[in-house]
Scaffold this motif. Structure first.
Motif, PDB file in Angstrom:
ATOM      1  N   ARG A   2      24.496  36.642  50.499  1.00  0.00           N
ATOM      2  CA  ARG A   2      23.032  35.844  50.194  1.00  0.00           C
ATOM      3  C   ARG A   2      22.960  35.623  48.549  1.00  0.00           C
ATOM      4  NH1 ARG A   2      19.214  39.159  53.970  1.00  0.00           N
ATOM      5  NH2 ARG A   2      20.988  39.799  54.738  1.00  0.00           N
ATOM      6  N   ARG A   3      23.562  36.605  47.832  1.00  0.00           N
ATOM      7  CA  ARG A   3      23.527  36.637  46.510  1.00  0.00           C
ATOM      8  C   ARG A   3      24.244  35.474  46.077  1.00  0.00           C
ATOM      9  NH1 ARG A   3      22.980  42.426  43.816  1.00  0.00           N
ATOM     10  NH2 ARG A   3      21.761  41.371  41.947  1.00  0.00           N
ATOM     11  N   LEU A   4      25.556  35.436  46.698  1.00  0.00           N
ATOM     12  CA  LEU A   4      26.474  34.358  46.285  1.00  0.00           C
ATOM     13  C   LEU A   4      25.926  32.895  46.617  1.00  0.00           C
ATOM     14  CD1 LEU A   4      29.949  36.252  47.332  1.00  0.00           C
ATOM     15  CD2 LEU A   4      29.121  35.596  44.674  1.00  0.00           C
ATOM     16  N   ASP A   5      25.547  33.082  47.824  1.00  0.00           N
ATOM     17  CA  ASP A   5      24.798  31.781  48.318  1.00  0.00           C
ATOM     18  C   ASP A   5      23.801  31.162  47.407  1.00  0.00           C
ATOM     19  OD1 ASP A   5      25.454  29.768  50.150  1.00  0.00           O
ATOM     20  OD2 ASP A   5      23.646  30.390  51.296  1.00  0.00           O
ATOM     21  N   ARG A   6      22.934  31.908  46.896  1.00  0.00           N
ATOM     22  CA  ARG A   6      22.065  31.624  45.930  1.00  0.00           C
ATOM     23  C   ARG A   6      22.308  31.078  44.670  1.00  0.00           C
ATOM     24  NH1 ARG A   6      19.034  36.309  47.918  1.00  0.00           N
ATOM     25  NH2 ARG A   6      19.572  37.567  46.063  1.00  0.00           N
ATOM     26  N   HIS A  34      35.647  31.495  46.469  1.00  0.00           N
ATOM     27  CA  HIS A  34      36.116  31.730  47.808  1.00  0.00           C
ATOM     28  C   HIS A  34      35.973  33.064  48.102  1.00  0.00           C
ATOM     29  CE1 HIS A  34      39.628  32.287  50.903  1.00  0.00           C
ATOM     30  NE2 HIS A  34      38.373  32.506  51.540  1.00  0.00           N
ATOM     31  N   VAL A  35      35.197  33.587  48.943  1.00  0.00           N
ATOM     32  CA  VAL A  35      34.963  34.807  49.125  1.00  0.00           C
ATOM     33  C   VAL A  35      35.377  35.472  50.526  1.00  0.00           C
ATOM     34  CG1 VAL A  35      32.557  34.873  50.426  1.00  0.00           C
ATOM     35  CG2 VAL A  35      33.185  36.862  48.940  1.00  0.00           C
ATOM     36  N   PHE A  36      36.141  36.759  50.547  1.00  0.00           N
ATOM     37  CA  PHE A  36      36.726  37.338  51.606  1.00  0.00           C
ATOM     38  C   PHE A  36      36.776  38.691  51.512  1.00  0.00           C
ATOM     39  CE2 PHE A  36      39.727  36.241  48.475  1.00  0.00           C
ATOM     40  CZ  PHE A  36      40.610  37.349  48.472  1.00  0.00           C
ATOM     41  N   GLY A  37      37.013  39.393  52.802  1.00  0.00           N
ATOM     42  CA  GLY A  37      37.187  40.840  52.811  1.00  0.00           C
ATOM     43  C   GLY A  37      38.589  41.043  52.754  1.00  0.00           C
ATOM     44  N   ALA A  73      43.236  30.452  39.138  1.00  0.00           N
ATOM     45  CA  ALA A  73      42.398  31.298  39.966  1.00  0.00           C
ATOM     46  C   ALA A  73      42.324  32.629  39.484  1.00  0.00           C
ATOM     47  CB  ALA A  73      42.651  30.989  41.249  1.00  0.00           C
ATOM     48  N   VAL A  74      41.309  33.398  39.452  1.00  0.00           N
ATOM     49  CA  VAL A  74      41.168  34.609  39.283  1.00  0.00           C
ATOM     50  C   VAL A  74      40.128  35.101  40.110  1.00  0.00           C
ATOM     51  CG1 VAL A  74      41.680  34.531  36.726  1.00  0.00           C
ATOM     52  CG2 VAL A  74      39.346  34.294  37.304  1.00  0.00           C
ATOM     53  N   GLY A  75      39.954  36.465  40.302  1.00  0.00           N
ATOM     54  CA  GLY A  75      39.036  37.045  41.197  1.00  0.00           C
ATOM     55  C   GLY A  75      38.453  38.273  40.410  1.00  0.00           C
ATOM     56  N   ILE A  76      37.331  38.729  41.344  1.00  0.00           N
ATOM     57  CA  ILE A  76      36.789  39.813  41.152  1.00  0.00           C
ATOM     58  C   ILE A  76      36.542  40.813  42.408  1.00  0.00           C
ATOM     59  CG2 ILE A  76      34.499  38.777  40.885  1.00  0.00           C
ATOM     60  CD1 ILE A  76      33.708  40.748  38.906  1.00  0.00           C
ATOM     61  N   LEU A  77      36.706  41.930  42.318  1.00  0.00           N
ATOM     62  CA  LEU A  77      36.166  42.673  43.507  1.00  0.00           C
ATOM     63  C   LEU A  77      34.673  43.120  43.334  1.00  0.00           C
ATOM     64  CD1 LEU A  77      37.093  44.665  45.744  1.00  0.00           C
ATOM     65  CD2 LEU A  77      37.090  46.480  44.305  1.00  0.00           C
ATOM     66  N   LEU A  78      34.052  42.863  44.509  1.00  0.00           N
ATOM     67  CA  LEU A  78      32.528  43.023  44.647  1.00  0.00           C
ATOM     68  C   LEU A  78      32.034  44.292  45.073  1.00  0.00           C
ATOM     69  CD1 LEU A  78      31.626  39.292  46.245  1.00  0.00           C
ATOM     70  CD2 LEU A  78      31.443  40.045  43.613  1.00  0.00           C
ATOM     71  N   ALA A  88      27.486  35.230  37.672  1.00  0.00           N
ATOM     72  CA  ALA A  88      26.899  33.783  37.974  1.00  0.00           C
ATOM     73  C   ALA A  88      27.387  32.953  36.497  1.00  0.00           C
ATOM     74  CB  ALA A  88      25.341  34.071  37.584  1.00  0.00           C
ATOM     75  N   GLU A  89      27.609  33.510  35.486  1.00  0.00           N
ATOM     76  CA  GLU A  89      28.268  32.872  34.540  1.00  0.00           C
ATOM     77  C   GLU A  89      29.494  32.310  34.901  1.00  0.00           C
ATOM     78  OE1 GLU A  89      28.069  34.475  30.552  1.00  0.00           O
ATOM     79  OE2 GLU A  89      26.263  35.272  30.858  1.00  0.00           O
ATOM     80  N   LEU A  90      30.346  33.153  35.486  1.00  0.00           N
ATOM     81  CA  LEU A  90      31.766  32.699  35.701  1.00  0.00           C
ATOM     82  C   LEU A  90      31.839  31.809  36.843  1.00  0.00           C
ATOM     83  CD1 LEU A  90      33.181  36.418  35.707  1.00  0.00           C
ATOM     84  CD2 LEU A  90      33.832  34.538  34.077  1.00  0.00           C
ATOM     85  N   LEU A  91      30.894  31.821  37.721  1.00  0.00           N
ATOM     86  CA  LEU A  91      30.762  31.006  38.939  1.00  0.00           C
ATOM     87  C   LEU A  91      30.223  29.312  38.327  1.00  0.00           C
ATOM     88  CD1 LEU A  91      29.562  33.009  41.710  1.00  0.00           C
ATOM     89  CD2 LEU A  91      31.863  32.169  41.155  1.00  0.00           C
ATOM     90  N   THR A  92      29.405  29.522  37.314  1.00  0.00           N
ATOM     91  CA  THR A  92      28.913  28.414  36.729  1.00  0.00           C
ATOM     92  C   THR A  92      30.017  27.742  36.049  1.00  0.00           C
ATOM     93  OG1 THR A  92      26.841  29.261  36.307  1.00  0.00           O
ATOM     94  CG2 THR A  92      27.313  27.288  35.098  1.00  0.00           C
ATOM     95  N   ASP A  93      31.023  28.279  35.297  1.00  0.00           N
ATOM     96  CA  ASP A  93      31.936  27.781  34.668  1.00  0.00           C
ATOM     97  C   ASP A  93      32.839  27.254  35.543  1.00  0.00           C
ATOM     98  OD1 ASP A  93      31.025  28.476  32.058  1.00  0.00           O
ATOM     99  OD2 ASP A  93      32.380  30.218  31.973  1.00  0.00           O
ATOM    100  N   SER A  94      33.376  27.904  36.704  1.00  0.00           N
ATOM    101  CA  SER A  94      33.952  27.407  37.733  1.00  0.00           C
ATOM    102  C   SER A  94      33.593  26.124  38.488  1.00  0.00           C
ATOM    103  CB  SER A  94      34.375  28.430  38.966  1.00  0.00           C
ATOM    104  OG  SER A  94      35.103  27.898  39.855  1.00  0.00           O
TER     105      SER A  94
END
Length: 110
Positions: A2-6, A34-37, A73-78, A88-94
């Protein structure tokens, strides 16, 4: 999720859809994130970074990682230590990298 979707759904014409695994957010035909488990039951999000920032992400180490696909492409462990303001800043840049110029111009960067 939900946080990501917002965060991501607030961008113009950015929509969530199912991916081959997990979910992704797209603008037009470009993937913003892209989010995944993983097998460890932890979630990861992958997004686009500026080419000049890639070495910094690679050197920072966990929770950041270089994704195995996509040139930038880079990622972060949530997890509980995730800095949501920074993410949020990184996703805005993306988003701004992937969106057409007219849509990117409508986004206020934090």
């Amino acid at each position: 999720m939900r946080r990501l979707d917002r965060i991501l759904s607030a961008f113009p014409e950015c929509r969530r859809e199912s991916a081959w695994v997990g979910a992704r957010w797209r603008v037009k035909s470009s993937t913003v994130a892209h989010v995944f488990g993983g097998e460890d039951q932890l979630f990861r999000i992958v997004f686009q970074a500026e080419p000049g920032e890639l070495p910094a992400f690679e050197n920072m180490g966990p929770p950041y990682f270089r994704a195995g696909w996509g040139a930038n492409a880079v990622g972060i462990l949530l997890d509980e230590a995730t800095d949501w303001a920074e993410l949020a800043e990184l996703l805005t840049d993306s988003y701004c990298m992937q969106a057409p110029a007219d849509l990117a111009a409508r986004v206020l960067r934090p």
